[in-house]
Design a protein around this motif. Sequence first.
Motif, PDB file in Angstrom:
ATOM      1  N   ALA A 122       9.087  39.965  71.005  1.00 26.54           N
ATOM      2  CA  ALA A 122       8.008  39.577  70.088  1.00 26.54           C
ATOM      3  C   ALA A 122       6.869  38.895  70.837  1.00 26.54           C
ATOM      4  O   ALA A 122       5.690  39.146  70.560  1.00 26.54           O
ATOM      5  CB  ALA A 122       8.559  38.658  68.998  1.00 26.54           C
ATOM      6  N   ALA A 123       7.215  38.027  71.800  1.00 26.73           N
ATOM      7  CA  ALA A 123       6.178  37.333  72.572  1.00 26.73           C
ATOM      8  C   ALA A 123       5.376  38.319  73.408  1.00 26.73           C
ATOM      9  O   ALA A 123       4.143  38.237  73.482  1.00 26.73           O
ATOM     10  CB  ALA A 123       6.816  36.268  73.465  1.00 26.73           C
ATOM     11  N   ARG A 124       6.059  39.272  74.043  1.00 24.53           N
ATOM     12  CA  ARG A 124       5.355  40.263  74.848  1.00 24.53           C
ATOM     13  C   ARG A 124       4.481  41.157  73.977  1.00 24.53           C
ATOM     14  O   ARG A 124       3.348  41.474  74.348  1.00 24.53           O
ATOM     15  CB  ARG A 124       6.362  41.098  75.635  1.00 24.53           C
ATOM     16  N   SER A 125       4.996  41.551  72.828  1.00 24.90           N
ATOM     17  CA  SER A 125       4.216  42.383  71.917  1.00 24.90           C
ATOM     18  C   SER A 125       2.954  41.651  71.464  1.00 24.90           C
ATOM     19  O   SER A 125       1.857  42.231  71.405  1.00 24.90           O
ATOM     20  CB  SER A 125       5.072  42.775  70.709  1.00 24.90           C
ATOM     21  N   ALA A 178      -0.980  42.733  72.218  1.00 28.02           N
ATOM     22  CA  ALA A 178      -1.902  42.917  71.094  1.00 28.02           C
ATOM     23  C   ALA A 178      -3.147  42.055  71.263  1.00 28.02           C
ATOM     24  O   ALA A 178      -4.260  42.476  70.934  1.00 28.02           O
ATOM     25  CB  ALA A 178      -1.192  42.578  69.784  1.00 28.02           C
ATOM     26  N   GLU A 179      -2.982  40.834  71.803  1.00 25.49           N
ATOM     27  CA  GLU A 179      -4.112  39.920  71.946  1.00 25.49           C
ATOM     28  C   GLU A 179      -4.970  40.223  73.163  1.00 25.49           C
ATOM     29  O   GLU A 179      -6.192  40.062  73.135  1.00 25.49           O
ATOM     30  CB  GLU A 179      -3.594  38.479  72.005  1.00 25.49           C
ATOM     31  N   ILE A 180      -4.335  40.672  74.257  1.00 27.17           N
ATOM     32  CA  ILE A 180      -5.114  40.881  75.478  1.00 27.17           C
ATOM     33  C   ILE A 180      -5.757  42.264  75.526  1.00 27.17           C
ATOM     34  O   ILE A 180      -6.749  42.458  76.239  1.00 27.17           O
ATOM     35  CB  ILE A 180      -4.251  40.657  76.741  1.00 27.17           C
ATOM     36  N   SER A 181      -5.243  43.215  74.776  1.00 24.39           N
ATOM     37  CA  SER A 181      -5.760  44.593  74.849  1.00 24.39           C
ATOM     38  C   SER A 181      -7.262  44.690  74.598  1.00 24.39           C
ATOM     39  O   SER A 181      -7.984  45.310  75.384  1.00 24.39           O
ATOM     40  CB  SER A 181      -4.993  45.501  73.889  1.00 24.39           C
ATOM     41  N   GLU A 213      -6.962  51.176  78.367  1.00 17.88           N
ATOM     42  CA  GLU A 213      -5.960  50.435  77.607  1.00 17.88           C
ATOM     43  C   GLU A 213      -4.758  50.099  78.473  1.00 17.88           C
ATOM     44  O   GLU A 213      -4.512  50.718  79.512  1.00 17.88           O
ATOM     45  CB  GLU A 213      -5.500  51.252  76.394  1.00 17.88           C
ATOM     46  N   ILE A 214      -4.046  49.090  78.011  1.00 20.11           N
ATOM     47  CA  ILE A 214      -2.762  48.734  78.595  1.00 20.11           C
ATOM     48  C   ILE A 214      -1.712  48.976  77.517  1.00 20.11           C
ATOM     49  O   ILE A 214      -1.837  48.482  76.394  1.00 20.11           O
ATOM     50  CB  ILE A 214      -2.765  47.274  79.089  1.00 20.11           C
ATOM     51  N   GLU A 215      -0.718  49.772  77.826  1.00 19.08           N
ATOM     52  CA  GLU A 215       0.270  50.199  76.825  1.00 19.08           C
ATOM     53  C   GLU A 215       1.610  49.521  77.084  1.00 19.08           C
ATOM     54  O   GLU A 215       2.171  49.633  78.177  1.00 19.08           O
ATOM     55  CB  GLU A 215       0.443  51.712  76.860  1.00 19.08           C
ATOM     56  N   TYR A 216       2.096  48.823  76.088  1.00 15.55           N
ATOM     57  CA  TYR A 216       3.400  48.171  76.167  1.00 15.55           C
ATOM     58  C   TYR A 216       4.477  49.182  75.815  1.00 15.55           C
ATOM     59  O   TYR A 216       4.407  49.859  74.781  1.00 15.55           O
ATOM     60  CB  TYR A 216       3.436  46.989  75.200  1.00 15.55           C
ATOM     61  N   LEU A 217       5.516  49.252  76.662  1.00 16.68           N
ATOM     62  CA  LEU A 217       6.611  50.200  76.478  1.00 16.68           C
ATOM     63  C   LEU A 217       7.927  49.424  76.452  1.00 16.68           C
ATOM     64  O   LEU A 217       8.569  49.220  77.491  1.00 16.68           O
ATOM     65  CB  LEU A 217       6.619  51.236  77.618  1.00 16.68           C
ATOM     66  N   PRO A 218       8.341  48.954  75.272  1.00 13.50           N
ATOM     67  CA  PRO A 218       9.587  48.178  75.184  1.00 13.50           C
ATOM     68  C   PRO A 218      10.791  48.979  75.663  1.00 13.50           C
ATOM     69  O   PRO A 218      10.882  50.191  75.431  1.00 13.50           O
ATOM     70  CB  PRO A 218       9.688  47.854  73.686  1.00 13.50           C
ATOM     71  N   GLY A 219      11.723  48.283  76.312  1.00 13.98           N
ATOM     72  CA  GLY A 219      12.891  48.954  76.873  1.00 13.98           C
ATOM     73  C   GLY A 219      14.022  49.112  75.879  1.00 13.98           C
ATOM     74  O   GLY A 219      15.176  48.761  76.174  1.00 13.98           O
ATOM     75  N   LEU A 220      13.719  49.636  74.699  1.00 13.65           N
ATOM     76  CA  LEU A 220      14.715  49.844  73.649  1.00 13.65           C
ATOM     77  C   LEU A 220      14.797  51.334  73.339  1.00 13.65           C
ATOM     78  O   LEU A 220      13.780  51.955  73.026  1.00 13.65           O
ATOM     79  CB  LEU A 220      14.339  49.077  72.378  1.00 13.65           C
ATOM     80  N   ASP A 265      11.801  46.625  80.000  1.00 16.83           N
ATOM     81  CA  ASP A 265      10.431  46.792  79.522  1.00 16.83           C
ATOM     82  C   ASP A 265       9.507  47.319  80.621  1.00 16.83           C
ATOM     83  O   ASP A 265       9.735  47.097  81.812  1.00 16.83           O
ATOM     84  CB  ASP A 265       9.873  45.452  79.026  1.00 16.83           C
ATOM     85  N   GLU A 266       8.451  47.966  80.186  1.00 16.75           N
ATOM     86  CA  GLU A 266       7.427  48.502  81.079  1.00 16.75           C
ATOM     87  C   GLU A 266       6.062  48.354  80.411  1.00 16.75           C
ATOM     88  O   GLU A 266       5.967  48.119  79.206  1.00 16.75           O
ATOM     89  CB  GLU A 266       7.679  49.991  81.344  1.00 16.75           C
ATOM     90  N   PHE A 267       5.001  48.471  81.206  1.00 15.60           N
ATOM     91  CA  PHE A 267       3.672  48.679  80.635  1.00 15.60           C
ATOM     92  C   PHE A 267       2.867  49.530  81.590  1.00 15.60           C
ATOM     93  O   PHE A 267       3.171  49.615  82.786  1.00 15.60           O
ATOM     94  CB  PHE A 267       2.963  47.359  80.298  1.00 15.60           C
ATOM     95  N   ALA A 268       1.868  50.209  81.052  1.00 13.94           N
ATOM     96  CA  ALA A 268       1.089  51.169  81.834  1.00 13.94           C
ATOM     97  C   ALA A 268      -0.389  51.018  81.545  1.00 13.94           C
ATOM     98  O   ALA A 268      -0.793  50.676  80.431  1.00 13.94           O
ATOM     99  CB  ALA A 268       1.546  52.597  81.510  1.00 13.94           C
ATOM    100  N   PHE A 269      -1.203  51.269  82.570  1.00 18.02           N
ATOM    101  CA  PHE A 269      -2.654  51.283  82.432  1.00 18.02           C
ATOM    102  C   PHE A 269      -3.104  52.725  82.213  1.00 18.02           C
ATOM    103  O   PHE A 269      -2.706  53.626  82.968  1.00 18.02           O
ATOM    104  CB  PHE A 269      -3.330  50.742  83.696  1.00 18.02           C
ATOM    105  N   LYS A 270      -3.973  52.912  81.231  1.00 17.78           N
ATOM    106  CA  LYS A 270      -4.462  54.258  80.943  1.00 17.78           C
ATOM    107  C   LYS A 270      -5.980  54.254  80.813  1.00 17.78           C
ATOM    108  O   LYS A 270      -6.549  53.421  80.104  1.00 17.78           O
ATOM    109  CB  LYS A 270      -3.830  54.808  79.669  1.00 17.78           C
ATOM    110  N   LEU A 271      -6.619  55.182  81.508  1.00 13.17           N
ATOM    111  CA  LEU A 271      -8.060  55.372  81.439  1.00 13.17           C
ATOM    112  C   LEU A 271      -8.323  56.742  80.833  1.00 13.17           C
ATOM    113  O   LEU A 271      -7.943  57.763  81.407  1.00 13.17           O
ATOM    114  CB  LEU A 271      -8.682  55.289  82.837  1.00 13.17           C
ATOM    115  N   ALA A 272      -8.917  56.746  79.643  1.00 15.22           N
ATOM    116  CA  ALA A 272      -9.138  57.980  78.889  1.00 15.22           C
ATOM    117  C   ALA A 272      -7.826  58.745  78.714  1.00 15.22           C
ATOM    118  O   ALA A 272      -7.787  59.981  78.815  1.00 15.22           O
ATOM    119  CB  ALA A 272     -10.185  58.849  79.586  1.00 15.22           C
TER     120      ALA A 272
END
Length: 386
Positions: A209-212, A216-219, A237-244, A283-290
């Motif tokens: 929940a804290a990571r989510s 959401a706030e930093i995006s 964008e930065i995409e959050y990818l929960p490890g579930l 958990d993971e996150f990724a940077f995406k441009l277009a």
Amino acid sequence: MVVKSLRLSNFRNYASQELQLPPGLVAFTGDNGQGKTNLLEAVCVLATTKSPLVERDRELIRWNERAARLGAEVELPPPPNRPADVRRLEYSWRVEGQKVEREMKVGGVPESAVAAWLGQLQVVSFFPHDSVLVDGEPEARRRFLNLELGKIWPAYFADIAKYRRALLQRNAYIKATYDTPNRRETEEKYGSLGELNRALISYGSRILAARSRFFAEISPLLSETHQRLSGLDGPFEIEYLPGLSAWRRGDESDWSRLFLSSLERDHSDDFRRSSTQSGPHRDEFAFKLAGVDLRRYGSQGQQRLAVLSLKIALAHWVRETLGDDPILLLDDALSELDATRRELLLEEAKSFAQSVVTATDATFLGSVAAHFRVNDGKVEPVLTTA
């Protein structure tokens, strides 16, 4: 928040150094290998007790010495109609045989809990090594999340420690149950699987929940910062990818339910692999441009600008969350940028109460509040304005 003074003793290539630092943009220039990066690293160590560049504390101690000490006076924003508060921080460590003994003091009073120490000095730093946040392994990105969120939310730091213990116990239970046919003996030692799952979900769901919330706030801040620095209108964008395993995009309403569903789905696989396959430790996150993943397809310049944008956006997020500016540290951030982007980055740095940059060439810097020249572990002022 402003670092008014910084003291180093037997840190890296500094035998003894004391600096008086003004608010605004502070620059350290000099040739490579003279100690510019070490000054920024010292501020990070003082803020977190950990170096962002090496794992072992003894590597930070000057050659042929057994102890190092860092200190700072940190000026906090003044309350209405009152003078500014100054916080004195000291952090020292000493090699005793195979151990490293550490001591933290706030205003001369010892502080034993790292969780209480974090946040005394809020720092956001960029080092060239931070490219691992784009092109490195997932563990580096999770380490970034844990440190940055732990500095802002102390309860998060505590949840991480409890989650790790619960995860170790669950994995030990799984392995013992697989290796030992006597389940009663295993449950007497570790507890039942249901009990272990409940503990894991309790701490893990709060981490998720804290990571989510953080993403959401930093995006939006990250998207705006990248647009300012790059001049591009395309979506970043930065995409959050929960490890579930049970998580699907957009389904973040109930982390406890998602975590439980994931553990149930992974039950057979967990026992076959003797480890827990779902949880924030995946958990993971990724940077995406277009829409393009920069880890796989981004150029070195795009990846560097993504990390710089993240760090500037993070500093803005800290300001919005705490109501006070962090100290922004930029190590060799200008060297691979064109003139336009160097100027834009420096303007971003000047928007904070205090920013510290390093560079080999002073001509890139423009106007600064203070300019110091670094040579062989010694710092001399070049220009200082009141």
